[in-house]
Design a protein around this motif. Sequence first.
Motif, PDB file in Angstrom:
ATOM      1  N   ARG A 149       0.967  -1.273   0.019  1.00 18.27           N
ATOM      2  CA  ARG A 149      -0.008   0.217   0.167  1.00 18.27           C
ATOM      3  C   ARG A 149       0.870   1.243  -0.056  1.00 18.27           C
ATOM      4  O   ARG A 149       0.747   2.291  -0.650  1.00 18.27           O
ATOM      5  N   MET A 150       2.067   1.124   0.525  1.00 18.08           N
ATOM      6  CA  MET A 150       2.853   2.384   0.765  1.00 18.08           C
ATOM      7  C   MET A 150       3.490   2.864  -0.592  1.00 18.08           C
ATOM      8  O   MET A 150       3.276   3.625  -0.924  1.00 18.08           O
ATOM      9  N   VAL A 151       4.072   1.682  -1.405  1.00 16.97           N
ATOM     10  CA  VAL A 151       4.451   2.021  -2.743  1.00 16.97           C
ATOM     11  C   VAL A 151       3.423   2.345  -3.577  1.00 16.97           C
ATOM     12  O   VAL A 151       3.712   3.159  -4.284  1.00 16.97           O
ATOM     13  N   GLN A 152       2.058   1.737  -3.509  1.00 15.38           N
ATOM     14  CA  GLN A 152       1.088   2.216  -4.309  1.00 15.38           C
ATOM     15  C   GLN A 152       0.636   3.897  -4.107  1.00 15.38           C
ATOM     16  O   GLN A 152       0.709   4.399  -5.000  1.00 15.38           O
ATOM     17  N   THR A 153       0.655   4.306  -2.844  1.00 13.85           N
ATOM     18  CA  THR A 153       0.524   5.575  -2.484  1.00 13.85           C
ATOM     19  C   THR A 153       1.426   6.404  -3.268  1.00 13.85           C
ATOM     20  O   THR A 153       1.298   7.316  -3.802  1.00 13.85           O
ATOM     21  N   VAL A 154       2.838   6.045  -3.179  1.00 17.42           N
ATOM     22  CA  VAL A 154       3.926   6.838  -3.822  1.00 17.42           C
ATOM     23  C   VAL A 154       3.689   6.762  -5.399  1.00 17.42           C
ATOM     24  O   VAL A 154       3.616   8.098  -5.971  1.00 17.42           O
ATOM     25  N   VAL A 155       3.578   5.662  -5.952  1.00 20.44           N
ATOM     26  CA  VAL A 155       3.681   5.678  -7.463  1.00 20.44           C
ATOM     27  C   VAL A 155       2.289   6.238  -8.120  1.00 20.44           C
ATOM     28  O   VAL A 155       2.465   6.712  -9.352  1.00 20.44           O
TER      29      VAL A 155
END
Lengths: 326, 311
Positions: free
Chosen positions: A134-140
């Motif tokens: 989820r964290m990576v999704q938020t960033v990308v």
Amino acid sequence: MTVGTTVAGPATTTVAGPATPPVQPRRNVLLQRIWRERWAYTFIIPGALFFLVFAYVPMLGNVVAFQDFSPFRGIAESPWVGLANFTAIFSDPQVLVALRNTLLIAVLQLIFAFPAPIALALLLDSLLSDRIKRMVQTVVYLPYFLSWVIVISVWQQVLGGGGLAANILSDLGVQGFDAMTNPDTFKLLVVAQNIWKDCGWGTIIFFAALAGIPRELYEAAAMDGATRWQRMWNVTLPGLVPVATLLLILNIGSILTVGFEQLLLQQPMVGADAAEVLDTFVYFRGVIGGEWGIATAAGLLKGVIGTILVLGANRVAKKLGGEGIF
Amino acid sequence: MTSVASDVVVHRPTVRRKNSDHPPWMNPPSVPVRALKAVIIVLIILTMLYPIAYVIAMSFAVPEQARAGVVFPTRFSLDAYRAIFNGGTVTVGLRNSLWITVVGTVLSLAFSSMLAWGLSRTREVPGAKAVLIMVLATMFFSAGIIPNFLLIKSLGLLDSLWSLIIPGLISAFNMIIIRNFFMNLPRELMEAARIDGAGEWRIFLRIALPLSKPVLAVMGLFYAVAYWNTYFNALLYISDNTKWPIQVVLQQYVLAGVQIPGAMVTPDQPPPPGITLQMAVIVLATVPILVVYPFLQRYFTSGVLTGAIKG
């Protein structure tokens, strides 16, 4: 206000309203239905008018393509020139440059930018920790919401002359680095910007497709001794094919539309030879240059070819046994 | 220009996998593979975030560090922002964009949800199907730059902020998403209200809209982002620079390299270096997006936004 809408169910249409003359029963039923739903039209009419005026009326404006148009004379007074604007397009070297650049960028996009979200989605999906995912999704996802003006300004500050990369390289002894104004690598730069901005957002639709693959398939494959890669190749990828086909069709339909704002903003920096595409041609030739007829003809031609392409790709996809868009 | 990039369709939230219940076949991969993945993911995050963080940090950098071109500044000052707000043109741009965004989003949501509601009962309402097809067809063609320009011109909207709102009032795509949501609302509720004598407007305002808050929130944020990011239409329709939205101002001062008029902290002090001024304008244009992003983002992870393009 409630008189017409209290009738329950479609079966009661014949008893609603005043006595029906037996001569034209069908027509009256329709009129009754319209009357019964008259309030629904207060919702539909404003929106329908909007699309009529702002999507369909401009289509009529394309008649300018067959005129020697000038805004002072208007459409009614401008002389008709038949297909002269179209013949002028085909003998214009700038159109050839624009067409070549457009197709080159579109092909590079299909090769690099199209598969990028699939790869990213697969990578993220293979992560076992939901929190990191989820964290990576938020960033990308974030860059998708920035405007092209912002994206290119940021890139300019990092990769342009006097930017971050240039400063680091000049400390290392390499002078004059400026990735933003180099016409030779410009098309790759365009694709890289596209991947940076839209790749993350593009994964959303593939995540949905991944979530739709039945887990039993994985379990069965694992039971049969399929390795991680075999499961990906034989279960995951086939599960993504329908969505990928759909997106491919849409991409092919817009093959002549490559990042208009993106290129418009950067054309002054790299020059027309590297950055002229069909849309920027229409803008510079028509709105800035005042050759309205020729620019409209080019835009019209582009629109027609785009529509034909999307219909054609849709048909091919259906022939190959897949699902089309419509 | 009508890119169908935002592939969002609302559907019910999917059940999330928990960390604990991985099936036995989903055994963790080998250590080298995991290390490789970790490296790739860190690189991706850095590529996405570092440029943005760098621009934000540099906008606060002290002049010496900004001129020296450090990798990341360590000493900060607010001079760039003071200078910009003294200059005034950027403030006007921000105000114009704010107006377009607020007014545009409200009107867009109102008209989109009205049309979506009207078209949600294609079977009952004669002609609704035809209107739906008419709307859907617009997703596959666009009239082109010049015919649109001529239309705006003949409507007398050139050099008016309304020219940045009205042509994009309803996005066919967003309208379809709202319509899908309406169609998934429990039908019995509407039927019961109809039998009780409630009119269409009453049902729409009192039942359908309150139940559709999630989708309206998402679509509202999408519209807001689109209005805030308006650039090309402003370039095309607006030549009066007191009516430019922030994106055009940004393009002028950062990409075209025009000096910001009157940008100085105090008359007797040298103005901040151009690079920090540029960075500060970029930040001001980006901040509203960064502010709404966490709200938007909540809906991505809760599963409100996923699905297919098929309408």
